[in-house]
Design an enzyme around this catalytic site. Structure first.
Site, PDB file in Angstrom:
ATOM      1  N   GLN A  31       0.674  -1.076  -0.006  1.00  0.00           N
ATOM      2  CA  GLN A  31      -0.154  -0.023  -0.090  1.00  0.00           C
ATOM      3  C   GLN A  31       0.978   1.486   0.199  1.00  0.00           C
ATOM      4  OE1 GLN A  31      -3.925  -0.948  -0.043  1.00  0.00           O
ATOM      5  NE2 GLN A  31      -3.705   1.235  -0.317  1.00  0.00           N
ATOM      6  N   LYS A  77      -2.504  -0.776   6.549  1.00  0.00           N
ATOM      7  CA  LYS A  77      -4.022  -1.473   6.379  1.00  0.00           C
ATOM      8  C   LYS A  77      -4.105  -2.214   8.067  1.00  0.00           C
ATOM      9  CE  LYS A  77      -5.700  -3.802   2.229  1.00  0.00           C
ATOM     10  NZ  LYS A  77      -5.825  -3.347   1.563  1.00  0.00           N
ATOM     11  N   ASP A 118     -11.553  -3.564   1.936  1.00  0.00           N
ATOM     12  CA  ASP A 118     -10.927  -4.738   1.145  1.00  0.00           C
ATOM     13  C   ASP A 118     -12.037  -5.560   1.368  1.00  0.00           C
ATOM     14  OD1 ASP A 118      -7.891  -4.586   0.161  1.00  0.00           O
ATOM     15  OD2 ASP A 118      -8.779  -7.153   1.219  1.00  0.00           O
TER      16      ASP A 118
HETATM   17  O1  2IT Z   1      -6.087  -2.758  -1.449  1.00  0.00           O
HETATM   18  C1  2IT Z   1      -6.445  -1.589  -1.366  1.00  0.00           C
HETATM   19  O2  2IT Z   1      -5.650  -0.725  -2.263  1.00  0.00           O
HETATM   20  C2  2IT Z   1      -7.139  -0.509  -0.784  1.00  0.00           C
HETATM   21  N1  2IT Z   1      -7.722  -1.888  -0.213  1.00  0.00           N
HETATM   22  C3  2IT Z   1      -7.875   0.159  -0.863  1.00  0.00           C
HETATM   23  C4  2IT Z   1      -7.656   1.214   0.166  1.00  0.00           C
HETATM   24  C5  2IT Z   1      -7.787   2.268   0.033  1.00  0.00           C
HETATM   25  O3  2IT Z   1      -8.364   3.866   1.540  1.00  0.00           O
HETATM   26  O4  2IT Z   1      -9.568   2.556  -0.285  1.00  0.00           O
END
Ligand code: 2IT
Length: 448
Positions: free
Chosen positions: A111, A126, A166
């Site tokens: 991320q 996360k 997610d």
């Molecule tokens: O893996 C990802 O980029 C997501 N699950 C979205 C994360 C978000 O903050 O929208």
């Protein structure tokens, strides 16, 4: 030993029993070699790699809740705040039985690079839980979300850490989580979560964003190769929100979606998943049954129990939209044999390192998930902007910005590859481009 190998080895020693996390650390760090070689003394002095692989903090907490029969349960909750060099921690929450610290750390690490690529000011984080939402009632999910937020609230905030959805966390869960946060804090701070419902600060196009963005990015890849989506065939896995958005956009652009998958197997629809069949994906998901066979029963197409499409169905493009490590070396070999040309990774880290190396060595063009699926978090970033400005953009405005961001990501990748005199290797380019901005910010802000 090289700086990169030293850090990979030390990280493996410090994090035993974390295979998913080590998989991404190896894949990313090894592809940073051109950047490290150019500036090794600087990066060593600032311990950039050592600091990149060590999260700022890893929070693990107890989540007790009561089911509809009055039976009590205890799950484990996580939030890994990985890196906030370029913005507040930002990343989704995953509710799935196979969630553990290794999975959370791999997702938080990925991320950080992905969010950097979006060009928006968001750091990497996360979270989630090993809670299984399958088959749970709305009240059970609500009680679980309230209990989860009862701990999480003290770690998050619009300028601190902004979670989203997610796998297993959609609009319903975000609604309950926001309700709990508001109750605990006594304030209406809707910038604390993204993926909210439209009636309380959500952004138009957020549900479509990951699948749309993945298709827009792939369009850029094809343009680079002098091709278009029109007339191409696609195998997708999953049948959730991400596969739904991808199917919508692919069919709009004249492509044909042949497969979807679930935990029970995959369906092959030779006529193409299109029109009302795409709407039916939402119904299947909402039913909570978690069975893709329902599609085959309804539309009379083929269903293959216990299998994935990989290597079993010939198509121009594979787009995994389900899980990490769904494409393994055996699948990669079959893909090459039957002549699949493109792998557009949508789910996070869907390909094992061994399969990835094999595909690249055998001429399959791989577009990596941290670029391909960045549209989801990018529109989350746009949701944060709308919340802080107290306004709401139209669907067309958000969609136009999303397209611009996906184009921008492709450009950043090709610019990075040009800067290092490298060929069109999107995997390495995405890591190099994402790294540069985060490393520059870390150096500028000093050792902390
Ligand atoms: O893996 C990802 O980029 C997501 N699950 C979205 C994360 C978000 O903050 O929208």
């Amino acid at each position: 030993m090289s700086y990169i190998s030293e850090v990979i080895e030390a990280t493996a020693l410090k994090n035993p029993g974390e295979p998913e996390f080590m998989q991404t650390v190896k894949e990313v760090l090894e592809s940073l070699a051109p950047a490290i070689e150019q500036n090794e003394a600087l990066y060593r002095k600032h311990c950039i790699l050592e600091r990149l692989v060590e999260p700022d903090r890893q929070i693990i907490f107890r989540v007790p809740w009561t089911d509809d029969k009055g039976v009590n349960h205890v799950n484990r909750g996580f939030r890994v705040q990985f890196n906030n060099a370029i913005g507040p921690y930002k990343g989704g929450l995953r509710f799935q039985p196979n969630v553990n610290l290794s999975v959370m750390k791999f997702l938080g690490f990925e991320q950080t690079f992905k969010n950097s690529l979006t060009s928006l000011p968001m750091g990497g984080g996360k979270g989630g839980s090993d809670f299984d939402p399958a088959g749970k009632s709305d009240s059970e999910v609500m009680r679980f979300c309230y209990s989860f937020m009862n701990e999480l609230y003290r770690h998050i905030g619009a300028d601190t850490d902004v979670p989203a959805g997610d796998m297993g966390v959609g609009a319903r869960e975000i609604g309950y989580l926001f309700g709990a946060y508001k109750k605990i804090k006594g304030n209406y701070e809707n910038g604390v979560l993204t993926g909210k419902g439209l009636s309380f600060g959500g952004s138009l196009i957020r549900p479509e964003a990951t699948g749309f963005g993945a298709t827009y990015f792939f369009n850029e890849v094809l343009a680079h190769q002098g091709e278009t989506i029109k007339g191409k065939t696609f195998c997708l896995s999953g049948f959730g929100n991400v596969a739904w958005g991808a199917a919508l956009k692919i069919t709009q652009l004249g492509g044909k979606v042949l497969t979807l998958s679930g935990p029970d197997g995959f369906i092959l629809d030779e006529d193409g998943v299109s029109g009302e069949k795409i709407d039916y994906m939402l119904e299947m998901r909402a039913s909570g049954r978690n069975k893709v066979q329902d599609y085959a029963d309804k539309y009379g197409c083929k269903f293959f129990a216990g299998k994935k499409p990989w290597g079993n169905v010939k198509a121009d493009v594979y787009m995994p939209c389900a899980m990490q490590n769904e494409i393994r070396i055996e699948d990669a070999k079959e893909m090459v044999k039957i002549g699949v040309k493109y792998l557009n990774e949508v789910s996070n880290m869907p390909t094992t390192n061994e399969a990835l190396a094999y595909l690249q060595a055998n001429g399959v063009l791989v577009a990596p998930s941290k670029a391909v699926n960045a549209g989801g978090v990018a529109v989350s970033g746009l949701e944060m902007s709308q919340n802080s400005e107290r306004l709401a953009w139209s669907a067309a405005e958000v969609d136009a910005k999303l397209q611009g961001i996906m184009k921008g990501i492709h450009k950043q990748i090709t610019d990075a590859l040009d800067a290092y005199g490298m060929d069109y290797n999107l995997v390495a380019g995405a890591n190099l481009a994402g790294f540069k901005k985060v490393a520059d910010a870390m150096i500028a802000q000093g050792l902390y």
